[in-house]
Design a protein around this motif. Structure first.
Motif, PDB file in Angstrom:
ATOM      1  N   ASP A 132      61.713 -31.840-100.751  1.00 37.84           N
ATOM      2  CA  ASP A 132      61.043 -32.888 -99.970  1.00 37.84           C
ATOM      3  C   ASP A 132      61.581 -32.950 -98.550  1.00 37.84           C
ATOM      4  O   ASP A 132      60.817 -33.129 -97.587  1.00 37.84           O
ATOM      5  N   GLN A 133      62.905 -32.804 -98.404  1.00 34.56           N
ATOM      6  CA  GLN A 133      63.523 -32.854 -97.078  1.00 34.56           C
ATOM      7  C   GLN A 133      63.052 -31.693 -96.203  1.00 34.56           C
ATOM      8  O   GLN A 133      62.733 -31.872 -95.026  1.00 34.56           O
ATOM      9  N   ILE A 134      62.994 -30.510 -96.785  1.00 31.20           N
ATOM     10  CA  ILE A 134      62.544 -29.334 -96.034  1.00 31.20           C
ATOM     11  C   ILE A 134      61.082 -29.501 -95.614  1.00 31.20           C
ATOM     12  O   ILE A 134      60.708 -29.184 -94.472  1.00 31.20           O
ATOM     13  N   LYS A 135      60.276 -30.005 -96.519  1.00 29.63           N
ATOM     14  CA  LYS A 135      58.862 -30.230 -96.218  1.00 29.63           C
ATOM     15  C   LYS A 135      58.705 -31.166 -95.011  1.00 29.63           C
ATOM     16  O   LYS A 135      57.932 -30.893 -94.087  1.00 29.63           O
ATOM     17  N   ASN A 136      59.477 -32.260 -94.998  1.00 32.74           N
ATOM     18  CA  ASN A 136      59.397 -33.221 -93.890  1.00 32.74           C
ATOM     19  C   ASN A 136      59.940 -32.646 -92.593  1.00 32.74           C
ATOM     20  O   ASN A 136      59.330 -32.802 -91.523  1.00 32.74           O
ATOM     21  N   GLN A 137      61.087 -31.981 -92.687  1.00 34.35           N
ATOM     22  CA  GLN A 137      61.673 -31.399 -91.477  1.00 34.35           C
ATOM     23  C   GLN A 137      60.791 -30.289 -90.910  1.00 34.35           C
ATOM     24  O   GLN A 137      60.632 -30.173 -89.693  1.00 34.35           O
ATOM     25  N   LYS A 138      60.222 -29.493 -91.800  1.00 26.78           N
ATOM     26  CA  LYS A 138      59.331 -28.412 -91.360  1.00 26.78           C
ATOM     27  C   LYS A 138      58.151 -28.981 -90.580  1.00 26.78           C
ATOM     28  O   LYS A 138      57.773 -28.467 -89.513  1.00 26.78           O
ATOM     29  N   LYS A 139      57.561 -30.037 -91.108  1.00 24.87           N
ATOM     30  CA  LYS A 139      56.418 -30.679 -90.445  1.00 24.87           C
ATOM     31  C   LYS A 139      56.817 -31.137 -89.040  1.00 24.87           C
ATOM     32  O   LYS A 139      56.068 -30.950 -88.072  1.00 24.87           O
ATOM     33  N   ASP A 140      58.016 -31.724 -88.928  1.00 19.64           N
ATOM     34  CA  ASP A 140      58.479 -32.209 -87.628  1.00 19.64           C
ATOM     35  C   ASP A 140      58.782 -31.062 -86.666  1.00 19.64           C
ATOM     36  O   ASP A 140      58.495 -31.155 -85.467  1.00 19.64           O
ATOM     37  N   PHE A 141      59.373 -29.984 -87.177  1.00 21.75           N
ATOM     38  CA  PHE A 141      59.644 -28.824 -86.320  1.00 21.75           C
ATOM     39  C   PHE A 141      58.334 -28.207 -85.811  1.00 21.75           C
ATOM     40  O   PHE A 141      58.237 -27.820 -84.644  1.00 21.75           O
ATOM     41  N   ILE A 142      57.348 -28.120 -86.683  1.00 20.07           N
ATOM     42  CA  ILE A 142      56.052 -27.555 -86.288  1.00 20.07           C
ATOM     43  C   ILE A 142      55.423 -28.409 -85.186  1.00 20.07           C
ATOM     44  O   ILE A 142      54.821 -27.885 -84.242  1.00 20.07           O
ATOM     45  N   SER A 143      55.589 -29.734 -85.291  1.00 17.49           N
ATOM     46  CA  SER A 143      55.002 -30.629 -84.281  1.00 17.49           C
ATOM     47  C   SER A 143      55.628 -30.427 -82.901  1.00 17.49           C
ATOM     48  O   SER A 143      55.061 -30.827 -81.892  1.00 17.49           O
ATOM     49  N   LEU A 144      56.807 -29.795 -82.858  1.00 15.86           N
ATOM     50  CA  LEU A 144      57.451 -29.484 -81.570  1.00 15.86           C
ATOM     51  C   LEU A 144      56.842 -28.247 -80.908  1.00 15.86           C
ATOM     52  O   LEU A 144      57.238 -27.897 -79.792  1.00 15.86           O
ATOM     53  N   GLY A 145      55.910 -27.592 -81.603  1.00 18.57           N
ATOM     54  CA  GLY A 145      55.291 -26.385 -81.045  1.00 18.57           C
ATOM     55  C   GLY A 145      56.055 -25.125 -81.355  1.00 18.57           C
ATOM     56  O   GLY A 145      55.885 -24.105 -80.687  1.00 18.57           O
ATOM     57  N   ILE A 146      56.926 -25.173 -82.374  1.00 11.17           N
ATOM     58  CA  ILE A 146      57.740 -24.017 -82.737  1.00 11.17           C
ATOM     59  C   ILE A 146      56.879 -23.022 -83.520  1.00 11.17           C
ATOM     60  O   ILE A 146      56.358 -23.352 -84.587  1.00 11.17           O
ATOM     61  N   LEU A 147      56.742 -21.820 -83.006  1.00 11.80           N
ATOM     62  CA  LEU A 147      56.017 -20.757 -83.709  1.00 11.80           C
ATOM     63  C   LEU A 147      57.022 -19.972 -84.543  1.00 11.80           C
ATOM     64  O   LEU A 147      57.978 -19.414 -84.018  1.00 11.80           O
ATOM     65  N   ALA A 148      56.803 -19.957 -85.854  1.00 16.62           N
ATOM     66  CA  ALA A 148      57.767 -19.309 -86.747  1.00 16.62           C
ATOM     67  C   ALA A 148      57.080 -18.918 -88.042  1.00 16.62           C
ATOM     68  O   ALA A 148      55.958 -19.337 -88.331  1.00 16.62           O
ATOM     69  N   ASP A 149      57.802 -18.119 -88.820  1.00 18.05           N
ATOM     70  CA  ASP A 149      57.315 -17.700 -90.137  1.00 18.05           C
ATOM     71  C   ASP A 149      57.665 -18.795 -91.145  1.00 18.05           C
ATOM     72  O   ASP A 149      58.536 -18.632 -91.991  1.00 18.05           O
ATOM     73  N   TRP A 150      56.961 -19.920 -91.044  1.00 14.23           N
ATOM     74  CA  TRP A 150      57.289 -21.097 -91.847  1.00 14.23           C
ATOM     75  C   TRP A 150      57.103 -20.859 -93.340  1.00 14.23           C
ATOM     76  O   TRP A 150      57.758 -21.484 -94.167  1.00 14.23           O
ATOM     77  N   GLU A 151      56.205 -19.962 -93.693  1.00 12.67           N
ATOM     78  CA  GLU A 151      55.949 -19.699 -95.116  1.00 12.67           C
ATOM     79  C   GLU A 151      56.992 -18.773 -95.731  1.00 12.67           C
ATOM     80  O   GLU A 151      57.025 -18.577 -96.934  1.00 12.67           O
ATOM     81  N   ASN A 152      57.825 -18.183 -94.888  1.00 18.92           N
ATOM     82  CA  ASN A 152      58.818 -17.225 -95.383  1.00 18.92           C
ATOM     83  C   ASN A 152      60.233 -17.673 -94.993  1.00 18.92           C
ATOM     84  O   ASN A 152      61.099 -16.869 -94.732  1.00 18.92           O
ATOM     85  N   SER A 153      60.439 -19.003 -94.932  1.00 19.94           N
ATOM     86  CA  SER A 153      61.735 -19.548 -94.509  1.00 19.94           C
ATOM     87  C   SER A 153      62.855 -19.074 -95.440  1.00 19.94           C
ATOM     88  O   SER A 153      62.632 -18.882 -96.633  1.00 19.94           O
ATOM     89  N   TYR A 154      64.043 -18.915 -94.870  1.00 20.87           N
ATOM     90  CA  TYR A 154      65.222 -18.569 -95.667  1.00 20.87           C
ATOM     91  C   TYR A 154      65.883 -19.874 -96.083  1.00 20.87           C
ATOM     92  O   TYR A 154      66.422 -20.626 -95.265  1.00 20.87           O
ATOM     93  N   ILE A 155      65.820 -20.158 -97.376  1.00 23.82           N
ATOM     94  CA  ILE A 155      66.345 -21.409 -97.923  1.00 23.82           C
ATOM     95  C   ILE A 155      67.497 -21.057 -98.849  1.00 23.82           C
ATOM     96  O   ILE A 155      67.332 -20.286 -99.792  1.00 23.82           O
TER      97      ILE A 155
END
Length: 943
Positions: A132-155
């Motif tokens: 849940d935390q990653i999901k929320n943080q990811k959403k916030d990072f994306i809103s900053l305009g960060i282009l990244a391989d969000w679907e292939n994150s290293y967790i």
């Protein structure tokens, strides 16, 4: 023609003056997502050289803060600028997922719901919480305009990531760097766990400061060493100072420095031993009691004397140690090996074992003293002081303020506690050499980072990597119950366990039974280790080969860059370096490291929830837009601590407004420009247009260089200066007349449009890494560009050119013209203030200059007035200048005279004119406008 307005080429655009970022950015983000922009960029760059920026894993706990935003935006700016430079720059975000803070959050929920759960269920709850935390943080990072391989994150809690951590542990064991040791380590009694050095902060606290008496048991023999005189002293005490009375029950020795001189002083009741320099302070503080100095001996002569514990029934020896200093205290130190690293080493050297009187939650165990049984150590100070007073063993007491270690999570006091833990032997000579070699090979920005790392690696104690918790990657080994040694087949077992974890995750270890691995004879001999690894060990195991597996990088390829906060010298930078030195001692894990400062408020205070000075990134995004936040990040000198406040954000918004309005003007004058049809070749362009292209070329060269050096605040400065001074205050101010009043399809107008088009193509790339949303919006307004759908799939615009030597006006000439224009503007402004004129077109300007300047200015011929935005402009010799007119202080031999022009105001171009013949005397427009509307149109060469 009566409606002359229709004959003007006035600007048109739907590119709004207001950014309206809060409304536009979510739409743009949805477009990027829908069209899979990141993958498009990777596909386009797949055959280009790699640039790898390895993301230091943020902790998957809580909402993102401005420190996160600063870090991720800086990385995104770098990635996008490297894309523009023609590099393949995949970016895979990472997350740290295990560790105590997550456990505590889950424990709070369980406690709130009044449930009791198994360890397995607890770990499942931790995993769900992290998801849940990653999901929320990811959403916030994306809103900053960060282009990244969000679907292939290293967790780090993914199965393959956990297996990768086991690989690092395997390497440590194989090279014999892992050992089990018993020594004091930082311990948080609230966490009930060991802490790494990097998890400790220091704050000022008030402590009890006491000086205690330790009675010498056989004092007569010792007295003979101080004096041969027949002096009667019934009792002799050693005077010992401490700020941690709660450690006295664990006291097992006293230490003196063998090289110091110690004096015996006496009063009527007893004798007292202190270090010689401490005696002076003691006597000054106790003037009400008469003391006499009996004699002096070297510290080495105090060895083998025995003292009585001040309130417990046992004896303790006096030991020698060079670690005893004169900075504080009496030169005599009380030794509690349970709670001090030097104390532990001294006792180990003298075969004194620890007592282990304090449990993990900070409570004394039983049968120590009737008043201390099961008392919390931080509540025991008063009890111990009262006991000492009753025993008459305190000779001084006061409160002092000093720096004290605290848990970085709870901000509560921590202790040193001696417990068996697993350590990495950092002080191994071979490993130290590799680490220092890697530090020397790395490029550091700021440059002081290298010396800091060298210093940290030299003084760092062995790394305690074990934690007594449930949520983490296990130290999956078996140890002999009697000796504590690892099973001789540990490496063989670990390969099997690695495969299990890679397939099923860390739960494989928890449910693994000893009989699944060990033979029948070994089951009772060996125990299974249930400690988990320090999270820094996990994050340190993150490397480009574990993260970028799908890119098939070469085995020895290094990350080009690490970029994190300055706290990571002790954290991720160091753990990465240590683990890489063991796993692959051939090359450093990184080529370059950049560190940035922390976010502070306008008073320079570090932002903190408890202080209440936090500004949330989401608040800024909702109020201003992500591009304002990005522009703030880029505008900072991030190598230092970074200020932010409402006023600073308003200033950034104003900077953004100037950039946007400049771009809007450029776009609005390209409404009828089709590059394929209307583009004018450079050699055929007006010289002012060639000059602005040359200026753009020079500026771009500097900007690319600054991006390559990661000096983004200087990039912003150059971009802003180019907008406000080069474009708005000079070039665009001048070309409005040509754009608006000349014939629509004239070479002169199309020349200017071509220049604007070229400038805009360059400019949108300059701002794209920083103002990503705005650049995307601008890109859609550039006419018939014949290029990629997204600005982020482009490279630097290279169709720029320098001024030709064939040009009549050189760069130096234009620089002089700009300087003179600035001086003329001063005179015009003064005249407006004095109400001599209302605007510059009402002015008749005469400049008086020497022959050298006159020659340069006269190159403009009849087009001079268009540079200075006046209806009439004249150049005369400096010696002819009237005495009482403006004289420049910046340009030698320049005077300027202004008067209001006579004539009629042209209703079309607003220049003032005088009718030259009877045929035009009834016209309300000037000859120039008649030519531009009814005839072939005016011709320009320079302006």
């Amino acid at each position: 023609m009566s409606n002359y307005k229709n004959s003007l080429n006035l600007p048109k655009t739907n590119f709004s003056m207001k950014g309206s970022l809060t409304q536009k950015e979510p739409v743009i983000l949805e477009k990027w997502k829908k069209n899979n922009l990141y993958e498009k960029i990777q596909k386009k760059n797949k055959d280009k050289p790699y640039f790898i920026l390895l993301d230091g894993p943020p902790y998957a706990n809580g909402n993102i803060h401005l420190g996160h935003a600063l870090n991720k935006i800086l990385k995104d700016i770098i990635i996008k600028s490297k894309n523009l430079s023609g590099l393949n720059t995949p970016f895979i975000p990472t997350w740290d997922c295990h560790g105590l803070p997550i456990e505590q959050k889950v424990e709070e929920k369980i406690k709130k719901n009044k449930k009791i759960v198994s360890k397995k269920i607890f770990r499942l709850l931790c995993k769900k919480y992290v998801d849940d935390q990653i999901k929320n943080q990811k959403k916030d990072f994306i809103s900053l305009g960060i282009l990244a391989d969000w679907e292939n994150s290293y967790i780090t809690m993914n199965k393959k990531s956990e297996a990768n951590t086991i690989t690092s542990l395997y390497a440590m064991i194989k090279k014999k760097y892992l050992y089990k040791g018993l020594r004091p380590i930082f311990w948080c009694i609230k966490c009930n766990s060991a802490l790494a050095d990097t998890e400790v902060e220091y704050f000022d606290k008030q402590s009890d400061s006491i000086t205690i008496l330790f009675k010498i048991i056989n004092h007569k023999k010792l007295l003979e060493k101080f004096t041969k005189k027949n002096i009667l002293i019934e009792k002799i005490y050693l005077s010992v100072w401490t700020t941690t009375p709660w450690t006295l029950p664990s006291n097992q020795a006293l230490a003196v420095n063998p090289k110091f001189e110690y004096q015996l002083i006496k009063n009527k009741k007893y004798g007292l031993i202190l270090e010689k320099n401490s005696v002076i302070n003691f006597l000054n503080n106790n003037k009400h009691i008469k003391y006499k100095i009996v004699g002096t001996i070297q510290g080495i002569e105090l060895k083998k004397n025995i003292c009585k514990h001040p309130f417990l029934n046992f004896s303790i020896p006096i030991l020698l140690s060079d670690h005893v200093t004169l900075e504080t205290g009496t030169g005599i130190v009380h030794i509690a090996p349970d709670h001090g690293y030097e104390d532990y080493l001294i006792c180990k050297k003298n075969n004194i074992k620890i007592k282990n009187l304090v449990n993990g939650l900070g409570f004394f165990k039983t049968k120590i003293h009737p008043l201390l049984d099961e008392i919390h150590i931080f509540k025991s100070n008063k009890i111990i002081i009262d006991i000492l007073k009753k025993e008459k063993k305190i000779i001084s007491y006061e409160k002092i303020k000093h720096s004290y270690p605290c848990c970085w999570r709870h901000k509560t006091e921590i202790i040193f506690r001696t417990t068996p833990q697993w350590f990495i032997n950092i002080n191994n000579n071979k490993l130290q050499k590799i680490i220092k070699k890697f530090i020397q090979k790395t490029e550091w920005n700021p440059s002081w980072g290298k010396n800091r790392m060298l210093s940290l690696s030299s003084v760092r104690p062995d790394w305690c990597i074990s934690r007594q918790r449930n949520w983490g990657v296990p130290i999956c080994i078996f140890i002999d119950k009697k000796t504590g040694n690892m099973h001789p087949k540990t490496l063989y077992f670990m390969k099997k366990i690695h495969s299990l974890i890679k397939k099923n995750g860390i739960e494989s270890w928890w449910k693994l039974k000893k009989e699944d691995i060990l033979n029948a004879q070994e089951i009772n001999q060996y125990s299974k280790v249930y400690d988990v690894l320090d999270v820094w060990f996990e994050s340190g195991s993150v490397n480009i080969h574990s993260v970028y597996k799908k890119y098939h990088l070469s085995k020895n390829q290094q990350a080009d860059l690490y970029l994190e906060g300055s706290d990571q010298y002790r954290g991720w930078f160091m753990s990465s370096l240590i683990i890489a030195s063991v796993r692959n001692n051939k090359s450093t894990p990184f080529k370059k490291i950049i560190s940035h400062g922390f976010i502070v408020d306008k008073q320079g205070n570090k932002m903190s929830k408890s202080v209440g000075n936090i500004i949330s990134p989401n608040f800024i995004i909702k109020k201003f837009g992500s591009d304002i936040l990005r522009l703030w990040v880029a505008s900072t000198n991030y190598s230092k601590n970074v200020n932010i406040s409402s006023n600073i954000l308003k200033q950034i918004s104003e900077k953004y407004r100037k950039i946007r309005n400049t771009v809007r003007f450029l776009i609005s004058n390209l409404y009828d420009f089709q590059p394929d049809i209307n583009f004018i070749k450079i050699d055929n362009m007006i010289e002012l247009d060639q000059w602005i292209i040359d200026e753009t070329y020079k500026k771009q060269k500097k900007i690319i260089n600054l991006y390559d050096k990661y000096n983004f605040h200087k990039v912003v400065y150059l971009i802003t200066k180019f907008c406000t001074i080069t474009l708005s205050a000079f070039y665009l101010d001048i070309v409005k007349d040509r754009l608006y009043t000349l014939k629509k399809n004239s070479i002169e107008r199309r020349s200017c449009q071509t220049a604007i088009y070229i400038v805009l193509q360059s400019f949108v790339r300059w701002i794209a890494p920083i103002l990503s949303f705005t650049a995307d919006e601008i890109w859609d307004f550039i006419p018939n560009k014949n290029n990629k759908k997204y600005i982020f799939m482009e490279e630097w615009f290279m169709k720029l050119s320098t001024l030709s030597k064939k040009n009549i006006l050189s760069s130096e000439d234009w620089n002089l013209i700009i300087q003179i224009k600035n001086e003329v503007n001063k005179v015009l402004e003064h005249s407006r203030e004095k109400k001599i004129i209302k605007n510059s077109l009402e002015a008749f300007i005469t400049i008086y200059v020497d022959k050298n300047i006159q020659t340069k200015i006269n190159k403009l011929k009849s087009e001079k007035k268009f540079i200075f935005l006046t209806s009439k402009f004249s150049v005369k010799e400096y010696l002819l200048a009237p005495p009482k007119i403006f004289k420049s202080t910046t340009i030698k031999n320049l005077k300027i005279k202004i008067k209001k022009i006579e004539g009629i105001k042209c209703t079309r171009c607003w220049h003032y004119f005088i009718h030259t013949n009877n045929n035009t005397k009834n016209h309300t427009i000037c000859d120039r406008c008649i030519n531009n509307t009814q005839n072939i149109g005016e011709k320009r060469k320079f302006v």
